[in-house]
Design an enzyme around this catalytic site. Structure first.
Site, PDB file in Angstrom:
ATOM      1  N   HIS A 117     -53.288   7.951 102.595  1.00 19.00           N
ATOM      2  CA  HIS A 117     -53.500   8.688 101.375  1.00 19.00           C
ATOM      3  C   HIS A 117     -54.538   8.349 100.552  1.00 19.00           C
ATOM      4  CE1 HIS A 117     -50.261  11.510 102.660  1.00 19.00           C
ATOM      5  NE2 HIS A 117     -49.276  10.174 102.603  1.00 19.00           N
ATOM      6  N   TRP A 130     -51.589 -23.332  77.876  1.00 16.15           N
ATOM      7  CA  TRP A 130     -51.932 -21.793  78.429  1.00 16.15           C
ATOM      8  C   TRP A 130     -52.763 -21.361  78.249  1.00 16.15           C
ATOM      9  CZ3 TRP A 130     -50.787 -16.587  78.752  1.00 16.15           C
ATOM     10  CH2 TRP A 130     -51.020 -16.049  79.719  1.00 16.15           C
ATOM     11  N   GLU A 166     -52.127 -14.814  93.806  1.00 12.10           N
ATOM     12  CA  GLU A 166     -52.851 -16.023  92.962  1.00 12.10           C
ATOM     13  C   GLU A 166     -52.997 -17.520  93.832  1.00 12.10           C
ATOM     14  OE1 GLU A 166     -48.983 -17.075  91.300  1.00 12.10           O
ATOM     15  OE2 GLU A 166     -47.844 -16.898  92.838  1.00 12.10           O
ATOM     16  N   ASN A 220     -47.741 -22.835  69.915  1.00  9.53           N
ATOM     17  CA  ASN A 220     -47.061 -22.761  71.234  1.00  9.53           C
ATOM     18  C   ASN A 220     -46.551 -21.292  70.965  1.00  9.53           C
ATOM     19  OD1 ASN A 220     -46.298 -21.374  73.704  1.00  9.53           O
ATOM     20  ND2 ASN A 220     -43.943 -22.691  73.447  1.00  9.53           N
ATOM     21  N   GLY A 221     -47.324 -20.241  71.299  1.00 11.61           N
ATOM     22  CA  GLY A 221     -47.018 -18.465  70.722  1.00 11.61           C
ATOM     23  C   GLY A 221     -48.083 -18.416  70.825  1.00 11.61           C
ATOM     24  N   CYS A 257     -46.872 -22.519  76.805  1.00 11.88           N
ATOM     25  CA  CYS A 257     -47.742 -24.533  76.409  1.00 11.88           C
ATOM     26  C   CYS A 257     -46.272 -24.898  76.398  1.00 11.88           C
ATOM     27  CB  CYS A 257     -48.465 -23.644  75.093  1.00 11.88           C
ATOM     28  SG  CYS A 257     -49.970 -23.110  75.484  1.00 11.88           S
ATOM     29  N   LYS A 303     -48.985 -13.427  96.854  1.00 11.82           N
ATOM     30  CA  LYS A 303     -49.672 -14.860  96.798  1.00 11.82           C
ATOM     31  C   LYS A 303     -50.279 -15.228  97.532  1.00 11.82           C
ATOM     32  CE  LYS A 303     -45.214 -16.745  96.411  1.00 11.82           C
ATOM     33  NZ  LYS A 303     -44.495 -16.196  95.608  1.00 11.82           N
ATOM     34  N   LYS A 360     -46.155 -21.378  85.138  1.00 13.23           N
ATOM     35  CA  LYS A 360     -45.576 -21.387  85.955  1.00 13.23           C
ATOM     36  C   LYS A 360     -44.026 -20.623  84.572  1.00 13.23           C
ATOM     37  CE  LYS A 360     -41.597 -22.258  88.934  1.00 13.23           C
ATOM     38  NZ  LYS A 360     -42.442 -21.346  90.304  1.00 13.23           N
TER      39      LYS A 360
HETATM   40  C1  F6R Z   1     -45.341 -15.929  91.584  1.00 14.72           C
HETATM   41  C2  F6R Z   1     -44.655 -16.016  90.920  1.00 14.72           C
HETATM   42  C3  F6R Z   1     -44.409 -15.032  89.654  1.00 14.72           C
HETATM   43  C4  F6R Z   1     -42.540 -15.356  88.828  1.00 14.72           C
HETATM   44  C5  F6R Z   1     -42.762 -13.751  87.617  1.00 14.72           C
HETATM   45  C6  F6R Z   1     -42.024 -14.211  86.451  1.00 14.72           C
HETATM   46  O1  F6R Z   1     -45.135 -16.783  92.543  1.00 14.72           O
HETATM   47  O2  F6R Z   1     -43.892 -17.248  90.961  1.00 14.72           O
HETATM   48  O3  F6R Z   1     -45.049 -14.003  89.556  1.00 14.72           O
HETATM   49  O4  F6R Z   1     -42.143 -14.697  89.486  1.00 14.72           O
HETATM   50  O5  F6R Z   1     -43.911 -15.169  86.707  1.00 14.72           O
HETATM   51  O6  F6R Z   1     -41.024 -15.892  86.263  1.00 14.72           O
HETATM   52  P1  F6R Z   1     -39.969 -16.101  86.411  1.00 14.72           P
HETATM   53  O7  F6R Z   1     -38.927 -15.606  87.249  1.00 14.72           O
HETATM   54  O8  F6R Z   1     -39.208 -17.646  86.019  1.00 14.72           O
HETATM   55  O9  F6R Z   1     -39.340 -14.683  85.618  1.00 14.72           O
END
Ligand code: F6R
Length: 603
Positions: A494, A73, A478, A97-98, A2, A475, A598
């Site tokens: 296995h 989020w 997601e 946020n939290g 957020c 990837k 992100k």
């Molecule tokens: C996948 C991706 C996430 C981040 C993860 C960690 O494409 O980007 O899996 O790698 O959320 O984020 P950071 O690196 O910011 O700790």
């Protein structure tokens, strides 16, 4: 997660708030909203993006010279306009946020006092709780303090009150929040980079701190309520870029990989002194998601070059293994954002256990960069697409370089050999440029078609290839919503081999080396079950699979001296691009996949 933005600067607040939110939408983009004050509070909010909020405001303008805003989020409650922030009650607007862990208990208590709630979100209890204290005679500031004092969990909040039009109140515990001001205005933001252009300096609020933000002044109080002198720092320059179109950010960030790796290696060159990892004992690497995949590749390199015993643990799991952590000689955390709550919690746990900590981190002003004992920076620049690309490549560059430095310090690599290998790493950026430019477009399009129509897929590899298979699976899941199971190739027989049938593509990561012959056997087993194969790897490895029917995505030739680092990086670039293109082929926007953010600032 957020994003919070607040402004009080005498000008029309809504455009400033929308601009601020646009810079923060990497923190969440389920819903967005703002509240502005012009005698009464006007709220505009919806389940949707900041752009959608801007469109709403064009149709229904909101006027006022002070305001707070939020991009969400969802943690409690769906991404609907009711659940979007700000939550308003009794002339009090709050963005949060939290996670308020005791929101049910607070809600029940307030309901007994006659409060009625519109949503089941944790955040909605805040304006009610503040109002409850005000109605009992507390001043605005004391009421906010009292309310926050009752909350269990984490919060960053900005509060706007109808009867105090010349003040915003900000507070935080657990979640990040910064404040700033210039001569004429005052600001609140989740990330100091969002303040660029509005004020020159910011102060990060400490745990439990409260700030009163007015035009031209900020007063900060610590968790005891005592006035505190803010530690002012330079607001970083604006690094985010506005791009439109599905996948525009991710495509640009993939193209920036060579420059990101070059800048990161140049920064590593400026590092002086020993790393500390050479002292002996187990090095524990921790991270989440793609950063953990980079860590896992780095672990192979540290063991191979420097003979350092290395473990890799998912941060959220490591939190439950204090013994493992306490016995590590060194903890290295990897994070693009430097904000990931689980990874940050491990750094704090290690520091509390007196384990030396280091962070490989991309956002220089992040909490993790502030708290880790040592920082080995990645210089990837701002990454705005949700999926890690150039930050992942840059983490690998740091780890490659670190492995050589530790090897030299431990004497497993002679100084001459170490210099030779380090200089060879300098070829990475231009070679990665060839990987990006020289990909076989027909084979790539064919692979995308196969994946876009698949219902499930597998990704396999051995050794470092198994770690990249995990990155491919993450990837594809997601970004393209393609359930993809990553399996070390030797484990296929296995159990997971039962999934194979025609129409289930298998992506195999192939890097030449001692495990190649065994992997070819696994590929034969896959081909025998009629599953389609997509092979990604170097020429030597792909040649060894010549007799097997498969789609092949070869990497360009690379000098032996750097192949150990280049090939994992190159294959990583191709799997990330493949996932992005599969998402696009499915009509999805890989920059903003559903349910993600992100920056993952909740545990
Ligand atoms: C996948 C991706 C996430 C981040 C993860 C960690 O494409 O980007 O899996 O790698 O959320 O984020 P950071 O690196 O910011 O700790």
């Amino acid at each position: 997660m957020c994003g919070i933005f607040g402004t009080i600067n005498g000008s029309d607040a809504a455009p400033v708030l929308l601009d601020g939110l646009g810079r923060l939408d990497y923190r969440g983009y389920d819903s967005a909203g703002l509240a502005v004050l012009d005698k009464t509070i006007a709220v505009r909010k919806l389940g949707g993006s900041v752009d959608a909020l801007a469109s709403l405001i064009r149709v229904r303008p909101a006027e006022g010279r002070v305001g707070i805003a939020h991009t969400r989020w969802a943690t409690h409650g769906a991404a609907t306009s009711e659940n979007a922030h700000p939550h308003v009650f009794d002339g009090i607007a709050v963005v949060h946020n939290g996670v308020i862990e005791n929101h049910d208990a607070i809600r029940t208590r307030l309901q007994q006092d006659g409060h009625e709630f519109q949503t089941s979100t944790d955040s909605e209890v805040l304006p009610h709780l503040i109002s409850h204290h005000r109605r009992r005679g507390q001043s605005a500031v004391v009421a906010v303090q009292s309310a926050l004092g009752e909350v269990h969990g984490s919060y960053a909040v900005a509060v706007l009150m109808e009867d105090i039009p010349d003040l915003l109140i900000a507070g935080r515990r657990g979640s990040p929040l910064v404040v700033g001001h210039d001569e004429d205005g005052g600001y609140i933001a989740s990330d100091p980079a969002a303040l660029a252009g509005y004020c020159a300096q910011y102060a990060a609020l400490g745990e439990g701190a409260l700030a009163l933000v007015a035009r031209g002044a900020v007063l900060v109080m610590d968790q005891t309520g005592a006035a505190e002198t803010p530690r002012w720092q330079q607001v970083p320059s604006l690094t985010t870029v506005r791009r439109t179109g599905a996948g525009a950010h991710m495509a640009a960030e993939l193209a920036e990989i060579p420059a990101a790796v070059a800048a990161t290696l140049a920064a590593a060159d400026r590092r002086v002194g020993r790393t500390g990892l050479e002292a002996g004992g187990t090095v524990l690497l921790t991270a989440c998601g793609s950063s953990r995949h980079a860590a896992a590749i780095g672990a192979h390199w540290l063991e191979h070059w420097a003979g350092v015993p290395t473990r890799v643990e998912i941060a959220s799991e490591l939190l439950h293994r204090p013994t493992l952590l306490a016995e590590a000689a060194h903890l290295v955390a990897l994070s693009q954002s430097g904000e990931t709550a689980d990874t940050l919690a491990v750094v704090r746990m290690a520091a509390a256990a007196s384990v030396p900590t280091a962070a490989i981190v991309n956002v220089a002003h992040s909490q993790m960069a502030r708290e880790a004992g040592t920082v080995w920076p990645t210089l990837a620049g701002a990454e705005q697409a949700v999926a890690a690309t150039k930050s992942f490549a840059s983490q690998l560059a740091v780890l490659a370089r670190l492995s050589l430095d530790v090897a030299e310090a431990r004497g497993t690599l002679s100084p001459v050999e170490a210099v030779f290998r380090r200089r060879a790493l300098e070829r990475l950026p231009s070679w990665l440029g060839q990987v990006l430019d020289g990909v076989d477009h027909d084979a790539l399009s064919e692979a995308v078609k196969v994946l876009a129509r698949a219902r499930t897929a597998l990704a396999i590899g051995r050794d470092i290839g198994a770690e990249i298979a995990a990155e491919a699976a993450l990837k594809l899941a997601e970004l393209a919503y393609l359930p993809t199971l990553a399996v070390p190739a030797g484990e296929l027989k296995h159990g997971p081999i039962a999934l194979l049938e025609p129409g289930v593509p298998v992506i195999a990561i192939l890097i030449h080396g001692p495990t190649l012959a065994k992997q070819v056997v696994s590929l034969e087993e896959v081909a025998a079950r009629g599953a389609g194969l997509i092979l990604i790897g170097d020429d030597a490895a792909l040649t060894a699979t010549h007799g097997i029917a498969a789609l092949r995505l070869p990497l360009p030739p690379v000098a032996d001296a750097v192949a150990w680092a280049a090939l994992p990086l190159g294959v990583g670039v191709i799997v990330q691009r493949l996932a992005m293109m599969t998402a696009l082929a499915r009509g999805l926007n890989p920059d903003r996949p559903r349910n993600l953010a992100k920056s993952v600032t909740v545990e």
